[in-house]
Design an enzyme around this catalytic site. Structure first.
Site, PDB file in Angstrom:
ATOM      1  N   SER A  38      57.586-114.872 -72.873  1.00  0.00           N
ATOM      2  CA  SER A  38      58.620-113.859 -72.661  1.00  0.00           C
ATOM      3  C   SER A  38      59.992-114.364 -73.123  1.00  0.00           C
ATOM      4  O   SER A  38      60.175-114.684 -74.278  1.00  0.00           O
ATOM      5  CB  SER A  38      58.624-113.434 -71.190  1.00  0.00           C
ATOM      6  OG  SER A  38      59.283-112.214 -71.001  1.00  0.00           O
ATOM      7  N   ASP A 183      53.296-108.637 -71.514  1.00  0.00           N
ATOM      8  CA  ASP A 183      54.042-109.878 -71.275  1.00  0.00           C
ATOM      9  C   ASP A 183      53.132-111.043 -70.865  1.00  0.00           C
ATOM     10  O   ASP A 183      52.292-110.913 -69.977  1.00  0.00           O
ATOM     11  CB  ASP A 183      55.062-109.612 -70.162  1.00  0.00           C
ATOM     12  CG  ASP A 183      56.148-110.662 -70.108  1.00  0.00           C
ATOM     13  OD1 ASP A 183      55.828-111.837 -69.873  1.00  0.00           O
ATOM     14  OD2 ASP A 183      57.329-110.307 -70.287  1.00  0.00           O
TER      15      ASP A 183
END
Length: 303
Positions: A38, A183
């Site tokens: 991320s 993610d």
């Protein structure tokens, strides 16, 4: 001195990494291999592409974060429609503007595909929800019938940064059908294990946007929203915390930014500077002891 680095996720709190990188550069540390999830994936990509700390700070300082939020066209005039997008397309925002920005910044350094980087120098974590798998890009692309050499780094980065429900997930096809990617923090928010496989080629530093686990405050769960937050936080940290608990934490720079929001896309200049300052201070403090300790224990730092 050449080192390897792993960066945790943390959304907008990743501004703290700029300060950390500034200090590491000032002390003549340079990254040979980097990995991240991320927000940590963004920093890892920029480092792998050849950006210096001052360049990254300038890029982020000039960035219009709100401009990266791209709801469907109709939702710009009828805002409630973005909630329909959440239901049908599984995200409030398309994420195309985010991927386009990644591409623009990487191509400025001549980076388009993973073949433009030294092999093994960059690894990004994403989550394949369709198959319930943690995926490391580019290593695991072959299992989807994809040639890692031609895969865009910007798309891999977008996959690692796909905050669930916030951005639409990325879809890729394998021999069984369509796979949904979100993610990487869903399954591994701090993939220190990527380079720490018992065969270290050089010193490894982890940078984590949190306090050590023993200093973390327990969750206060009084309603359904608190329950969801605690559930998601536990889920994304459980794998990594178990791994870290078996290791000596001396190689991790813990940057305590829990009081800041990961999705505050309207962040002001004062908050940016505060995050950068926290990164600088924590990294400076870490290096005061890490250098001495490692020099005593390992001759590799003398090379």
């Amino acid at each position: 001195m050449l080192i390897d680095g792993v960066f945790s996720g943390g959304g907008i709190k990743g501004f703290a990494y700029v300060g950390a990188l500034q200090v590491l550069e000032e002390q003549n540390y340079r990254f040979k291999r980097v990995a991240g999830t991320s927000a940590g994936a963004i920093m890892a990509c920029f480092i792998a592409a050849g950006y210096q700390a001052n360049e990254i700070e300038e890029i982020l300082d000039d960035l219009d974060l709100k401009g990266l939020l791209d709801p469907p066209k109709l939702a710009r005039t009828l805002p409630f429609l973005k909630w329909l997008n959440l239901y049908f397309r599984m995200g409030l925002y398309k994420g195309k503007a985010l991927e386009k920005w990644f591409y623009k910044k990487l191509v400025a350094k001549g980076i388009i595909t993973f073949n433009d980087l030294p092999k093994g120098s960059l690894k990004l974590v994403t989550s394949d929800l369709t198959n319930g798998r943690m995926i490391v890009i580019p290593d695991d692309l072959a299992s989807y019938g994809i040639n890692w050499k031609t895969f865009p780094v910007s798309k891999a980065l977008r996959m690692s940064c796909g905050i669930p429900f916030f951005f639409e997930p990325i879809k890729l096809k394998d021999n069984k059908g369509e796979c949904i990617f979100v993610d990487g923090g869903v399954l591994s928010n701090f993939p220190l294990w990527i380079f720490d496989n018992g065969n270290k080629e050089r010193p490894l530093i982890g940078l984590k946007l949190s306090n050590p686990s023993e200093k973390m405050e327990p969750h206060e769960i009084e309603n359904g929203f608190h329950l969801f937050e605690a559930l998601f936080t536990t889920m994304k940290n459980a794998h990594d915390e178990r791994y870290i608990s078996r290791k000596d934490e001396k190689n991790i720079i813990f940057i305590p930014v829990e009081n800041y929001s990961a999705t505050q896309f309207d962040i002001d200049q004062e908050t940016k500077e505060a995050l950068i300052d926290i990164g600088r201070k924590r990294t400076s403090k870490f290096l005061e002891t890490w250098q001495v300790e490692e020099l005593k224990e390992s001759r590799i730092l003398k090379v």
